[in-house]
Design a protein around this motif. Sequence first.
Motif, short mmCIF file in Angstrom:
data_model
loop_
_atom_site.label_atom_id
_atom_site.label_comp_id
_atom_site.label_asym_id
_atom_site.label_seq_id
_atom_site.Cartn_x
_atom_site.Cartn_y
_atom_site.Cartn_z
N UNK A 79 37.08 38.93 36.67
CA UNK A 79 36.61 37.56 36.38
C UNK A 79 37.73 36.52 36.44
N UNK A 80 39.00 36.96 36.39
CA UNK A 80 40.12 36.01 36.36
C UNK A 80 40.64 35.69 37.76
N UNK A 81 40.13 36.39 38.78
CA UNK A 81 40.59 36.16 40.15
C UNK A 81 39.56 35.32 40.89
N UNK A 82 40.03 34.25 41.53
CA UNK A 82 39.10 33.40 42.28
C UNK A 82 39.33 33.50 43.77
N UNK A 83 38.24 33.69 44.49
CA UNK A 83 38.30 33.78 45.95
C UNK A 83 37.75 32.49 46.52
N UNK A 84 38.49 31.90 47.49
CA UNK A 84 38.02 30.67 48.12
C UNK A 84 37.78 30.94 49.59
N UNK A 85 36.57 30.65 50.06
CA UNK A 85 36.25 30.84 51.48
C UNK A 85 36.49 29.56 52.24
N UNK A 86 37.32 29.62 53.29
CA UNK A 86 37.61 28.42 54.09
C UNK A 86 37.02 28.56 55.48
#
Lengths: 310, 235
Positions: free
Chosen positions: B183-190
């Motif tokens: 829950x502490x890791x954020x993935x950003x899709x570009x």
Amino acid sequence: MTRVALLTLGTFLLLAASPWIGLTDHPDAAPFIVWQLRVPRLLMALLVGLVLGTTGAVFQALFRNPLATPSTTGTTAGATLGALAVLVLAPGLAHPLALAGGAFSGAIVLSLGVTALAMAHGRSIHDILLAGVALTLGAGALTMGLQATADMSATFRAVQWSLGSLSTVGYRDVLWFTLPALLVWLLMIRRSRALDALLLGEAQAHGVGVDPVKLRTELLWVGSLGVACAVAITGPIAFVGLVVPHLVRRLAPGRRKGFIAWSGLSAGAFLALADLLARHVLPGRELPVGVMTAAIGAPFLVALVLRKTP
Amino acid sequence: MDEGDLLVLLGPNGAGKSSLMSALTGWIRPDEGQVLLSGSPIGSLKATERAASLAWLPQHTDTSESLRVDEAMRTARFRFSDTAAQEEQAITEALRWAGMLEFRQRDLRTLSGGEAQRIHLARLAVQQAPLWMLDEPANHLDPRTQREVYRLLLDRWRAGTTMVLITHDPALLLASLAPPDLPRVHLAGMKEGRMAWILPADAPDLASHLGDLYQLQAHILQTPRGPRLQLEWPS
């Protein structure tokens, strides 16, 4: 760096004794030859070598190109063109200062034209290298054009000047050149840590806190000014700034501490030694020092490159 | 981003991940918007001030010049004006952390890809900045070394370092995370220069977003050791 230091200091000792070589034939003229001719010439060789070696070491790191030299910013080509322009367009101005002034102006105009590019963000260092090469070729073409239209005596003097020589320097030149030479050396030593960070690439250098654009602008201006001063006095002396940093690197592979400082000092020793040999290798005649630097430096460098590094 | 975050930038080649990171590090100026580092515009900081907060491992490193490992480490201490003993100690600590202590006299050019990458991680560590940005840190490495790189990085992150990471291997990333990390890791899709979405690593719709991003079919299998991602051609 210990090997480099020992070699350089050994050469300095040899050079310190050199003004007294072969004076037994003319005991009356000895003090004049030693103090008025040979000592200022030795000092000038050390100082010019210091500037050329330091600038060569810095420019090779800055351009990340082993072929970069103190002339990469167009300095030498500009100086040659400037000197020739004085000889051809104003042949009456026989004063050596006019020649030096022409050389200096040409060197400054061309090298500052090239280095001004360095201030632009987003301009790659390879663009600057390319501009330096292009302007050097352009100035070379103009020089040849001038030579083709000039009379024989002006062309002969220009060719002689372009071989580089320490034979006409006196204490006034030494005095005038000492301050710029030492300033170039000290400033470049101060920037050596930032320059080392640049070795892994400009982005890497940015990451660790170096401003690569500011650094290259400063070093290109300082180096070009220093070399322009040297060229104005002695004419272009090839090979020192190219070869000596490579020799230092080969003798102390991978070491950066002291690299800039010792490149300058050993280039001073190298040039003074080459000048000594240029005077004594042919009986009764003097070779241009640029011939000597290339004759010693080229085979030495080839041998070192071919030898497998440990 | 907040302190202690881990943001992972994902997306196809040319999506703008590296350009975004270059702007975040102050290396290029964004056409629009601004980057604030602890409240100050990043361009207004002195280079050494910025380097005190932010360490960057770009995608490419120039290795044309012969350089000893300890000298390469010294260059990452540029922002410090420390004594030789302090510098020595910091370099030893960072090399020990990366498991590269016995390599300090070696020439960087004689190292394998994996060894060189560990040295670059040690260079980030020796800079002692609280925020790290890494552009594809496990590229061109063998599977075991890739996992070792991620283990080193994630240990560092769990110890409090804030990180922005670019990767083309979300499967490897998920496999390297422990369940409490998710829950502490954020993935950003570009995609095409824009940030299309940001999701925590345990988001239930992560698979469909990843599938959409790479135009492949994505499955996330829940295993006892955590979620495992598979990407394949649409059937």
